[in-house]
Design a protein around this motif. Structure first.
Motif, mmCIF file in Angstrom:
data_model
loop_
_atom_site.group_PDB
_atom_site.id
_atom_site.type_symbol
_atom_site.label_atom_id
_atom_site.label_comp_id
_atom_site.label_asym_id
_atom_site.label_seq_id
_atom_site.Cartn_x
_atom_site.Cartn_y
_atom_site.Cartn_z
ATOM 1 N N SER A 139 40.770 -49.315 -19.691
ATOM 2 C CA SER A 139 40.256 -48.208 -18.882
ATOM 3 C C SER A 139 40.847 -48.185 -17.482
ATOM 4 O O SER A 139 40.756 -47.176 -16.774
ATOM 5 C CB SER A 139 38.723 -48.281 -18.789
ATOM 6 O OG SER A 139 38.315 -49.393 -18.001
ATOM 7 N N LEU A 140 41.461 -49.288 -17.062
ATOM 8 C CA LEU A 140 42.023 -49.379 -15.710
ATOM 9 C C LEU A 140 43.538 -49.152 -15.677
ATOM 10 O O LEU A 140 44.155 -49.264 -14.630
ATOM 11 C CB LEU A 140 41.699 -50.746 -15.105
ATOM 12 C CG LEU A 140 40.205 -51.043 -14.902
ATOM 13 C CD1 LEU A 140 40.006 -52.467 -14.414
ATOM 14 C CD2 LEU A 140 39.575 -50.051 -13.925
ATOM 15 N N LEU A 141 44.125 -48.827 -16.827
ATOM 16 C CA LEU A 141 45.549 -48.489 -16.869
ATOM 17 C C LEU A 141 45.728 -47.048 -16.391
ATOM 18 O O LEU A 141 45.146 -46.126 -16.958
ATOM 19 C CB LEU A 141 46.092 -48.642 -18.292
ATOM 20 C CG LEU A 141 46.145 -50.066 -18.842
ATOM 21 C CD1 LEU A 141 46.468 -50.043 -20.325
ATOM 22 C CD2 LEU A 141 47.168 -50.907 -18.080
ATOM 23 N N MET A 142 46.523 -46.865 -15.352
ATOM 24 C CA MET A 142 46.655 -45.541 -14.737
ATOM 25 C C MET A 142 48.094 -45.035 -14.774
ATOM 26 O O MET A 142 49.034 -45.816 -14.814
ATOM 27 C CB MET A 142 46.155 -45.601 -13.284
ATOM 28 C CG MET A 142 44.666 -45.864 -13.172
ATOM 29 S SD MET A 142 44.116 -46.193 -11.489
ATOM 30 C CE MET A 142 44.626 -47.898 -11.275
ATOM 31 N N TYR A 143 48.244 -43.704 -14.731
ATOM 32 C CA TYR A 143 49.545 -43.024 -14.690
ATOM 33 C C TYR A 143 50.405 -43.328 -15.915
ATOM 34 O O TYR A 143 51.629 -43.334 -15.823
ATOM 35 C CB TYR A 143 50.312 -43.391 -13.418
ATOM 36 C CG TYR A 143 49.767 -42.782 -12.150
ATOM 37 C CD1 TYR A 143 49.173 -41.522 -12.171
ATOM 38 C CD2 TYR A 143 49.855 -43.449 -10.935
ATOM 39 C CE1 TYR A 143 48.673 -40.949 -11.004
ATOM 40 C CE2 TYR A 143 49.359 -42.881 -9.763
ATOM 41 C CZ TYR A 143 48.771 -41.640 -9.807
ATOM 42 O OH TYR A 143 48.292 -41.073 -8.668
ATOM 43 N N VAL A 144 49.768 -43.563 -17.054
ATOM 44 C CA VAL A 144 50.519 -43.928 -18.255
ATOM 45 C C VAL A 144 51.477 -42.805 -18.667
ATOM 46 O O VAL A 144 52.677 -43.037 -18.878
ATOM 47 C CB VAL A 144 49.566 -44.280 -19.414
ATOM 48 C CG1 VAL A 144 50.360 -44.495 -20.708
ATOM 49 C CG2 VAL A 144 48.757 -45.531 -19.073
ATOM 50 N N ASP A 145 50.975 -41.587 -18.791
ATOM 51 C CA ASP A 145 51.832 -40.464 -19.197
ATOM 52 C C ASP A 145 52.906 -40.178 -18.153
ATOM 53 O O ASP A 145 54.052 -39.861 -18.495
ATOM 54 C CB ASP A 145 50.991 -39.207 -19.441
ATOM 55 C CG ASP A 145 50.109 -39.341 -20.673
ATOM 56 O OD1 ASP A 145 50.463 -40.137 -21.564
ATOM 57 O OD2 ASP A 145 49.076 -38.655 -20.736
ATOM 58 N N GLU A 146 52.530 -40.287 -16.898
ATOM 59 C CA GLU A 146 53.485 -40.027 -15.816
ATOM 60 C C GLU A 146 54.617 -41.053 -15.823
ATOM 61 O O GLU A 146 55.785 -40.705 -15.610
ATOM 62 C CB GLU A 146 52.768 -40.045 -14.464
ATOM 63 C CG GLU A 146 51.834 -38.877 -14.223
ATOM 64 C CD GLU A 146 50.436 -39.087 -14.814
ATOM 65 O OE1 GLU A 146 49.550 -38.274 -14.524
ATOM 66 O OE2 GLU A 146 50.239 -40.078 -15.565
ATOM 67 N N PHE A 147 54.281 -42.311 -16.073
ATOM 68 C CA PHE A 147 55.320 -43.340 -16.152
ATOM 69 C C PHE A 147 56.236 -43.092 -17.340
ATOM 70 O O PHE A 147 57.457 -43.265 -17.247
ATOM 71 C CB PHE A 147 54.697 -44.726 -16.257
ATOM 72 C CG PHE A 147 54.340 -45.347 -14.944
ATOM 73 C CD1 PHE A 147 55.303 -45.558 -13.967
ATOM 74 C CD2 PHE A 147 53.037 -45.727 -14.673
ATOM 75 C CE1 PHE A 147 54.988 -46.132 -12.748
ATOM 76 C CE2 PHE A 147 52.705 -46.311 -13.454
ATOM 77 C CZ PHE A 147 53.668 -46.508 -12.497
ATOM 78 N N VAL A 157 49.939 -53.970 -20.550
ATOM 79 C CA VAL A 157 49.294 -55.217 -20.922
ATOM 80 C C VAL A 157 47.937 -55.305 -20.216
ATOM 81 O O VAL A 157 47.783 -54.819 -19.094
ATOM 82 C CB VAL A 157 50.182 -56.429 -20.549
ATOM 83 C CG1 VAL A 157 50.415 -56.499 -19.050
ATOM 84 C CG2 VAL A 157 49.590 -57.727 -21.060
ATOM 85 N N THR A 158 46.953 -55.890 -20.890
ATOM 86 C CA THR A 158 45.635 -56.062 -20.286
ATOM 87 C C THR A 158 45.159 -57.501 -20.447
ATOM 88 O O THR A 158 45.517 -58.191 -21.403
ATOM 89 C CB THR A 158 44.587 -55.125 -20.939
ATOM 90 O OG1 THR A 158 44.599 -55.324 -22.354
ATOM 91 C CG2 THR A 158 44.894 -53.677 -20.623
ATOM 92 N N ASP A 159 44.334 -57.932 -19.493
ATOM 93 C CA ASP A 159 43.819 -59.300 -19.531
ATOM 94 C C ASP A 159 43.012 -59.561 -20.800
ATOM 95 O O ASP A 159 43.046 -60.665 -21.356
ATOM 96 C CB ASP A 159 42.922 -59.561 -18.312
ATOM 97 C CG ASP A 159 43.677 -59.518 -16.999
ATOM 98 O OD1 ASP A 159 44.915 -59.324 -17.026
ATOM 99 O OD2 ASP A 159 43.038 -59.660 -15.938
ATOM 100 N N ASP A 160 42.241 -58.533 -21.239
ATOM 101 C CA ASP A 160 41.354 -58.726 -22.387
ATOM 102 C C ASP A 160 41.933 -58.227 -23.707
ATOM 103 O O ASP A 160 41.286 -58.335 -24.756
ATOM 104 C CB ASP A 160 40.002 -58.053 -22.136
ATOM 105 C CG ASP A 160 40.114 -56.532 -22.007
ATOM 106 O OD1 ASP A 160 41.244 -56.004 -22.089
ATOM 107 O OD2 ASP A 160 39.070 -55.882 -21.826
ATOM 108 N N GLY A 161 43.136 -57.657 -23.664
ATOM 109 C CA GLY A 161 43.766 -57.186 -24.893
ATOM 110 C C GLY A 161 43.194 -55.887 -25.431
ATOM 111 O O GLY A 161 43.473 -55.504 -26.574
ATOM 112 N N SER A 162 42.389 -55.175 -24.639
ATOM 113 C CA SER A 162 41.739 -53.956 -25.120
ATOM 114 C C SER A 162 42.714 -52.830 -25.428
ATOM 115 O O SER A 162 42.366 -51.873 -26.127
ATOM 116 C CB SER A 162 40.696 -53.468 -24.108
ATOM 117 O OG SER A 162 41.255 -53.323 -22.813
#
Length: 280
Positions: A139-147, A157-162
């Motif tokens: 939920s804290l990954l931002m600007y994914v489409d823009e990148f 990548v996420t700390d919890d693998g979500s």
């Protein structure tokens, strides 16, 4: 439109909002890597924020704000149509990665606000650019489409693998290099411990590394001394000498220790404001 009017406000994650502000003179001159200083009202404190996007045609500047302190909480209660008291910039030195041909941008958490304009600039200049973005959870990954639209390859990548990929940004970077990727520069922005870890890895790998120390800034003019750093044995100030430095020369242990100096006072100030807003 009024000067410093909030044109758009969008929530990107829990307690994180993107603000698009009408500031044509700032938009006319700003470049990737620079920052602005704003005040919410005439009695507000002066707080620096990195420019995460801009439109010269529309006269707008975008900033990413995470609610962590007194002013950011006040900002969270401002909406489209409201006007900031001040929005000054551009300040700081613009990024110059022009001598590099293969760049990897690494962002952690709110650090994505800093690496996004870098990705846009590098990609438009036809420089090979990969992006690694890390966060505590999906939920804290931002600007994914823009990148995705402004880089050659995007790795999440996420700390919890979500998001299906558990680990840290250093894990991704190490694997990419091990698999044959050849970067001549890594640009890392995020929490101080994350940047320290990235720099330790890239020093081992022999890759030039640039970091942004914008998180240390308070006054933004060099007068308060809060963003004082030791870089290569010399005293530097993030707001006037940076905000970007050779990551292999930054004394991160000192920076991390100093960043905690007024943590208790900042928390007390924030709690008082939350009581005013009835959020206690």
């Amino acid at each position: 439109m009024k000067k410093f009017e909030i044109i758009s406000k969008k929530q990107l994650a829990a307690n994180v909002h993107e603000y698009v502000v009408y500031a044509p003179m700032v938009a006319k001159h700003c470049l990737a890597g620079q920052f602005i200083i704003l005040r919410t009202d005439e009695n507000g404190e002066r707080v620096p924020f990195t420019i995460c996007d801009y439109s010269r045609a529309d006269g707008t500047v975008s900033i990413l704000v995470q609610e962590v302190g007194y002013t950011t909480l006040k900002l969270s209660h401002m909406n489209v149509g409201d006007c900031l008291a001040d929005f000054v910039g551009p300040l700081g030195n613009a990024t110059d990665l022009s001598k590099y041909k293969n760049v990897c941008l690494v962002g952690g958490g709110i650090g994505t606000a800093v690496i996004f304009p870098q990705a846009k600039q590098l990609y438009s200049d036809k420089i090979s650019v990969d992006v690694i973005v890390g966060a505590r959870n999906e939920s804290l990954l931002m600007y994914v489409d823009e990148f995705k639209a402004n880089c050659d390859n995007l790795y999440l990548v996420t700390d919890d693998g979500s998001n299906g990929n558990k680990g840290y940004v250093t894990d991704i970077l190490k694997k990419l290099v091990s698999d044959g990727k050849k970067y001549d520069c890594v640009f890392a922005v995020g929490p101080l411990p994350m940047m320290k870890a990235v720099c330790a890895l890239t020093k081992e790998l022999g890759i030039d590394t640039v970091v942004s120390m914008n998180s240390m800034m308070v006054d933004g003019t060099g007068m308060c001394g809060c963003c004082r750093l030791t870089v290569g044995g010399d005293t530097k100030y993030a707001c006037i000498d940076g905000p970007e430095f050779d990551g292999h020369l930054v004394d991160f242990d000192e920076a991390i220790l100093r960043s905690k100096t007024y943590k208790e006072q900042e928390q007390a100030h924030l709690c008082n404001l939350r009581r005013e807003y009835g959020q206690d």
